[in-house]
Design an enzyme around this catalytic site. Structure first.
Site, PDB file in Angstrom:
ATOM      1  N   CYS A  43      16.458  38.093 -32.096  1.00 38.27           N
ATOM      2  CA  CYS A  43      16.995  39.137 -31.003  1.00 38.27           C
ATOM      3  C   CYS A  43      17.519  37.984 -30.071  1.00 38.27           C
ATOM      4  O   CYS A  43      16.943  37.594 -28.723  1.00 38.27           O
ATOM      5  CB  CYS A  43      15.680  39.787 -30.425  1.00 38.27           C
ATOM      6  N   ASP A  91      11.943  36.130 -30.085  1.00 36.85           N
ATOM      7  CA  ASP A  91      11.679  36.623 -28.517  1.00 36.85           C
ATOM      8  C   ASP A  91      11.634  37.909 -28.736  1.00 36.85           C
ATOM      9  O   ASP A  91      12.820  38.742 -28.418  1.00 36.85           O
ATOM     10  CB  ASP A  91      12.907  35.931 -28.068  1.00 36.85           C
ATOM     11  N   ASP A 134      20.009  45.097 -36.827  1.00 39.02           N
ATOM     12  CA  ASP A 134      18.627  45.297 -36.553  1.00 39.02           C
ATOM     13  C   ASP A 134      17.741  44.377 -37.317  1.00 39.02           C
ATOM     14  O   ASP A 134      17.494  44.338 -38.905  1.00 39.02           O
ATOM     15  CB  ASP A 134      18.283  46.618 -36.764  1.00 39.02           C
ATOM     16  N   ALA A 142      20.421  37.781 -28.216  1.00 43.53           N
ATOM     17  CA  ALA A 142      21.079  38.029 -26.773  1.00 43.53           C
ATOM     18  C   ALA A 142      20.159  37.770 -25.583  1.00 43.53           C
ATOM     19  O   ALA A 142      19.233  38.294 -25.710  1.00 43.53           O
ATOM     20  CB  ALA A 142      21.970  39.293 -26.413  1.00 43.53           C
ATOM     21  N   PRO A 143      20.927  37.264 -24.492  1.00 38.84           N
ATOM     22  CA  PRO A 143      22.292  36.604 -24.331  1.00 38.84           C
ATOM     23  C   PRO A 143      22.624  35.341 -24.909  1.00 38.84           C
ATOM     24  O   PRO A 143      23.521  34.888 -24.583  1.00 38.84           O
ATOM     25  CB  PRO A 143      22.285  36.709 -22.742  1.00 38.84           C
ATOM     26  N   GLY A 144      21.705  34.683 -25.854  1.00 37.37           N
ATOM     27  CA  GLY A 144      21.822  33.565 -26.365  1.00 37.37           C
ATOM     28  C   GLY A 144      21.494  32.300 -25.779  1.00 37.37           C
ATOM     29  O   GLY A 144      21.840  31.112 -26.332  1.00 37.37           O
ATOM     30  N   GLY A 145      20.813  32.100 -24.810  1.00 38.56           N
ATOM     31  CA  GLY A 145      20.636  30.810 -23.965  1.00 38.56           C
ATOM     32  C   GLY A 145      19.553  30.297 -24.860  1.00 38.56           C
ATOM     33  O   GLY A 145      19.541  28.712 -24.844  1.00 38.56           O
ATOM     34  N   ASP A 167      21.683  40.451 -33.128  1.00 39.09           N
ATOM     35  CA  ASP A 167      21.284  41.388 -32.115  1.00 39.09           C
ATOM     36  C   ASP A 167      21.650  42.684 -32.467  1.00 39.09           C
ATOM     37  O   ASP A 167      22.809  42.799 -33.106  1.00 39.09           O
ATOM     38  CB  ASP A 167      21.914  41.161 -30.778  1.00 39.09           C
ATOM     39  N   CYS A 217       8.546  37.908 -22.568  1.00 38.81           N
ATOM     40  CA  CYS A 217       8.472  37.298 -21.326  1.00 38.81           C
ATOM     41  C   CYS A 217       7.644  38.478 -20.587  1.00 38.81           C
ATOM     42  O   CYS A 217       7.937  39.044 -19.643  1.00 38.81           O
ATOM     43  CB  CYS A 217       9.782  37.575 -20.367  1.00 38.81           C
TER      44      CYS A 217
END
Length: 438
Positions: free
Chosen positions: A253, A323, A304, A255-258, A276, A376
């Site tokens: 999952c 994540d 998916d 995005a945003p790719g950090g 993503d 998170c």
């Protein structure tokens, strides 16, 4: 009215309309800012609008307490923009500490610009009272939905008050240094030369922490890909996963790719696949990789992750980062509108999705491979209880220990609560598949 004064009024109007949409129409703060900020030519005005809106949402409980105590009668359903404007005014005088004269004048003029000329006197009187008396004390927990606050208290009875207080305050700015371009010490010195004080943290080998607000445009090296903005908790994902050199890695999952970019900064030889479900979000991963000059050979797929048959080529992964979509209760201070939008039914759906992703991705992991489950969130149902349930139904999965850098030991992973060590709330569970890699 001078050009500067007009710009000041326009900024307050923009902040009010953004806040009104978030508070009263269920709009996403991120989406509203993405629409509003580009309409302001001056980066200082954009920074001001963003600061006002975030401060207003973080301190919503205090602002509501002031309105309840001071308004002669409650505001009606048609007064959403007026209520938002008053929150904007309170935020400037209270949390942001802007010069009172300028904040008062621009906010009262904004009332007129919003078609509320007949209530400009009321706005002026309330803001002057806030300036004179200060805002009344309020329980920060009043901004939380009752069901969610009770969940936090049930999960963390000894720490819930600290979590709520931390979530009402701005967090420090964490930077991640791209070790392919520079070093932590070199970047710290360059920041210091620009009069920006940054400190390193032994827990985050690529991280720098800045405690005073700094616009991204002021960060030397950011545009050149030397730095990224990423909370310390999120930076620790790379340490928790710790793939072997050249490993075949899935970021399920992305995005945003950090986090994927961090892995590639550390080891460009990784064979990385990033998924993503949303094409526009995957475009952000591409942009992140491009700015940092990583991932030229990475495989990016709109897919998916739970629908394995649609994207997997059958070659097992050595390491998987999941994540997982979650309640985001660990990052309320960075996304304060979470408290306005989250519903109990959202949590039910997320718990089901997390379990589905774990079960779907596990067969794609090679024997001896590692899956890092991360969120998170600070809710045990999404974190240690989710992992325990997975371990109970998965014979070839075993939990591997992580050390105290990653937070509290829950028995099924590590949990950092919001604000602890200056970082966001985050959960990590390192799961190993039995067997040996070929």
């Amino acid at each position: 009215m001078s050009a500067g004064e007009r710009a000041g009024v326009a900024a307050r109007v923009a902040a009010t309309r953004t806040l009104d949409a978030v508070l009263h129409r269920g709009r996403s703060l991120r989406a509203e800012l993405a629409t509003t900020l580009p309409t302001l030519a001056d980066p200082r005005d954009r920074a001001l609008v963003e600061a006002i809106v975030f401060a207003a949402l973080r301190q919503r409980a205090r602002h509501d307490a002031a309105l309840a105590a001071w308004m002669p009668k409650p505001l009606g359903q048609r007064d959403g923009d007026l209520r938002a404007l008053l929150h904007v005014g309170f935020a400037q005088l209270d949390a942001l500490g802007l010069p009172a004269h300028a904040a008062l004048a621009a906010t009262v003029d904004a009332a007129r610009a919003l078609g509320r000329s007949h209530q400009a006197g009321l706005v002026n009187a309330l803001l002057r009272r806030a300036q004179r008396d200060g805002l009344p004390a309020a329980d920060a927990g009043a901004a939380w939905p009752a069901w969610l606050l009770q969940q936090v208290r049930d999960d963390w009875p000894d720490a819930a008050d600290a979590v709520v207080q931390a979530s009402a305050l701005p967090g420090p700015l964490w930077l991640r240094v791209n070790r392919r371009r520079s070093s932590v010490e070199e970047c710290r010195v360059r920041l210091q030369d620009s009069r920006i004080e940054a400190t390193s943290d032994p827990r985050c080998s690529d991280g720098l922490r800045i405690d005073a607000p700094v616009p991204v445009s002021a960060l030397p090296g950011f545009a050149d890909g030397e730095l990224s903005i990423q909370d310390g908790s999120a930076q620790l994902v790379a340490d928790a996963l710790a793939p072997a050199p050249g490993a075949r890695v899935l970021d399920a999952c992305s995005a945003p790719g950090g986090k994927a970019a961090h892995l590639l900064e550390r080891d460009p030889s990784l064979q990385l696949t990033a998924l993503d479900v949303d094409r526009s979000r995957l475009d952000k991963v591409r942009a992140t990789f491009a700015r940092l000059a990583v991932g030229a050979d990475a495989r990016l797929r709109v897919a998916d992750a739970a629908n394995v048959a649609a994207w997997w080529d059958g070659a097992p992964f050595d390491a998987i980062l999941l994540d997982a979509p979650c309640s985001a209760t660990g990052i309320v201070r960075r996304q304060p509108d979470i408290l306005l939008h989250r519903r109990p039914s959202d949590l039910d759906a997320l718990l089901q999705l997390q379990a589905q992703l774990l079960d779907a991705l596990w067969p794609t992991l090679a024997p001896g491979g590692i899956l890092l489950y991360a969120t998170c969130s600070i809710l045990r149902g999404e974190n240690d209880r989710q992992v325990r349930a997975f371990l109970d139904r998965t014979d070839d999965a075993a939990l591997q220990p992580l050390d105290a850098r990653f937070g509290r030991d829950t028995g099924a992973g590590r949990q950092r609560l919001s604000g602890e060590d200056g970082m966001d709330g985050f959960f990590y569970a390192r799961l190993r598949k039995s067997g040996t890699m070929e």
